[in-house]
Design an enzyme around this catalytic site. Structure first.
Site, PDB file in Angstrom:
ATOM      1  N   HIS A   1       0.797  -1.239   0.000  1.00 12.06           N
ATOM      2  CA  HIS A   1       0.000   0.000   0.000  1.00 12.06           C
ATOM      3  C   HIS A   1       0.831   1.292   0.000  1.00 12.06           C
ATOM      4  O   HIS A   1       0.246   2.370   0.037  1.00 12.06           O
ATOM      5  CB  HIS A   1      -0.996  -0.005   1.168  1.00 12.06           C
ATOM      6  CG  HIS A   1      -0.357  -0.022   2.530  1.00 12.06           C
ATOM      7  ND1 HIS A   1      -1.033   0.353   3.673  1.00 12.06           N
ATOM      8  CD2 HIS A   1       0.887  -0.381   2.950  1.00 12.06           C
ATOM      9  CE1 HIS A   1      -0.232   0.234   4.715  1.00 12.06           C
ATOM     10  NE2 HIS A   1       0.928  -0.214   4.308  1.00 12.06           N
ATOM     11  N   HIS A   2       2.168   1.198  -0.030  1.00 11.33           N
ATOM     12  CA  HIS A   2       2.966   2.433  -0.141  1.00 11.33           C
ATOM     13  C   HIS A   2       3.365   2.727  -1.589  1.00 11.33           C
ATOM     14  O   HIS A   2       4.025   3.729  -1.846  1.00 11.33           O
ATOM     15  CB  HIS A   2       4.242   2.348   0.707  1.00 11.33           C
ATOM     16  CG  HIS A   2       3.971   2.152   2.166  1.00 11.33           C
ATOM     17  ND1 HIS A   2       3.164   2.990   2.893  1.00 11.33           N
ATOM     18  CD2 HIS A   2       4.380   1.182   3.026  1.00 11.33           C
ATOM     19  CE1 HIS A   2       3.098   2.561   4.144  1.00 11.33           C
ATOM     20  NE2 HIS A   2       3.824   1.459   4.251  1.00 11.33           N
ATOM     21  N   CYS A   3       2.988   1.850  -2.514  1.00  9.62           N
ATOM     22  CA  CYS A   3       3.377   2.072  -3.910  1.00  9.62           C
ATOM     23  C   CYS A   3       2.222   2.694  -4.681  1.00  9.62           C
ATOM     24  O   CYS A   3       1.081   2.231  -4.585  1.00  9.62           O
ATOM     25  CB  CYS A   3       3.772   0.739  -4.553  1.00  9.62           C
ATOM     26  SG  CYS A   3       4.459   0.948  -6.210  1.00  9.62           S
TER      27      CYS A   3
END
Length: 353
Positions: free
Chosen positions: A141-143
């Site tokens: 979920h950080h990309c």
């Protein structure tokens, strides 16, 4: 749309649990340099096999996402950057990766992440078909479309939702429930101005990534203090999951079930017990299933050795409560194995008594 292998229907008897042995990053001990248990995905599957919930021929084999699949969200420029080992070292937070030839990095680090990404995309369609699906990996979920970070090299959550919007009839609204300890800034940036996607995010407000810009995309923000414990946490999750699903009626829930909220996690900074994690997953599944909304779960962050056991226990709990559908026939084409049939009739008998 482009042709993709990811939306081929698996044999109808499979459980919608997606996995491949290719998920696991094992390589010259490099994986030990990250606080990550880089074999946790395989361990979850082994626990589920020991408990006789699944067998190899009962789960859906994940396929690797191709460049063409990834380009549904990612820019060509971003994918080209991953051809530089030092870029991958920065994203995965494993510094020595910078010194490896890129073909090795592609095969040993990025291929596992691409296979997990393919798994999330496949699980999206399975969830719509079966009412639920679990990718034992994924949750990067950080990309976002043009930037990786925090161990996340591909935007699998964004990809799964975009694939559904573009290819599956009747799916035009999605809710992301992100309960990893970290803010899910990647999908937030990707869906910043998209009214079709509603984001609920509960996270430790003091840790990485602290992305103020991405926060503007969150419709329900639950900012947690250091050391938050079970009672307060579960009450907040319950209130806000119910609130989110009452406020916006989606065609799919994407549930990012990070286990880095576990007490003692070196990165998460929260203090939730193993039982609290199992209960949390139950709250989310109950809320979605009771409303008839398909749910896709991905496992995301979780950096301790005991994490795999907790994820397995949670899936076993969902099953025992009847929150997972009843697909039980053997998944390999052809008839169920004899011991599977004996197990099934024994289960059906015990359900009667």
């Amino acid at each position: 749309p482009h042709r993709t292998e990811l939306y081929k229907d698996p044999p109808s008897g499979c459980w919608p649990i997606v996995y491949s042995p290719d998920y696991n990053i094992t390589f010259m001990g490099l994986e030990k340099l990250h606080p990550f248990d880089a074999g946790k995905w395989g361990k979850v599957i082994n626990f589920l096999k020991e408990e006789k919930l699944i067998a190899d021929d009962l789960i859906v084999q994940a396929r690797e996402a191709t460049d063409e699949d990834l380009l549904v969200v990612h820019t060509r420029r971003y994918l080209n950057k991953l051809k530089w080992s030092f870029v991958v070292a920065t994203i995965t937070e494993i510094p020595p990766v910078a010194f490896l030839p890129n073909f090795v990095v592609q095969r040993k680090v990025l291929k596992p992440l691409r296979t997990q990404t393919g798994g999330t995309i496949m699980a999206g369609k399975l969830a719509v078909d079966r009412g639920w699906a679990i990718n034992v990996g994924g949750g990067f979920h950080h990309c976002s479309s043009d930037k990786g970070g925090g161990f996340c090299a591909y935007a699998d959550i964004t990809l799964a939702i975009k694939f559904l919007f573009e290819r599956v009839q009747g799916v035009s609204r999605a809710t992301i429930i992100d309960l990893d300890a970290h803010q899910g800034n990647g999908h937030e940036r990707d869906f910043m101005d998209d009214p079709r996607v509603y984001i609920m995010d509960a996270y430790n407000r003091y840790i990485y990534p602290g992305d103020g810009f991405a926060k503007r995309a969150i419709k329900r923000k639950v900012e947690l203090e250091w050391g938050t414990e079970d009672t307060e946490y579960l009450q907040k999750v319950h209130t806000h999951v119910e609130g989110a699903l009452n406020e916006f009626k989606p065609d799919i829930v994407v549930y990012n079930a990070g286990t880095d909220i576990l007490d003692g996690d070196p990165l998460g900074g929260l203090a939730i017990s193993p039982q609290g994690i199992v209960k949390r997953d139950e709250v989310v599944f109950r809320a979605a299933r009771s409303r008839g909304i398909p749910v896709l779960m991905v496992t995301s962050g979780g950096y301790q050795k005991r994490t795999a056991r907790i994820i397995a226990d949670s899936i076993l709990n969902l099953h025992s409560l009847g929150l997972l559908g009843r697909e039980r026939a053997a998944c390999a084409l052809g008839s169920p194995s004899l011991d599977q049939m004996v197990r099934d009739s024994a289960k059906d008998f015990s359900n009667l008594s």
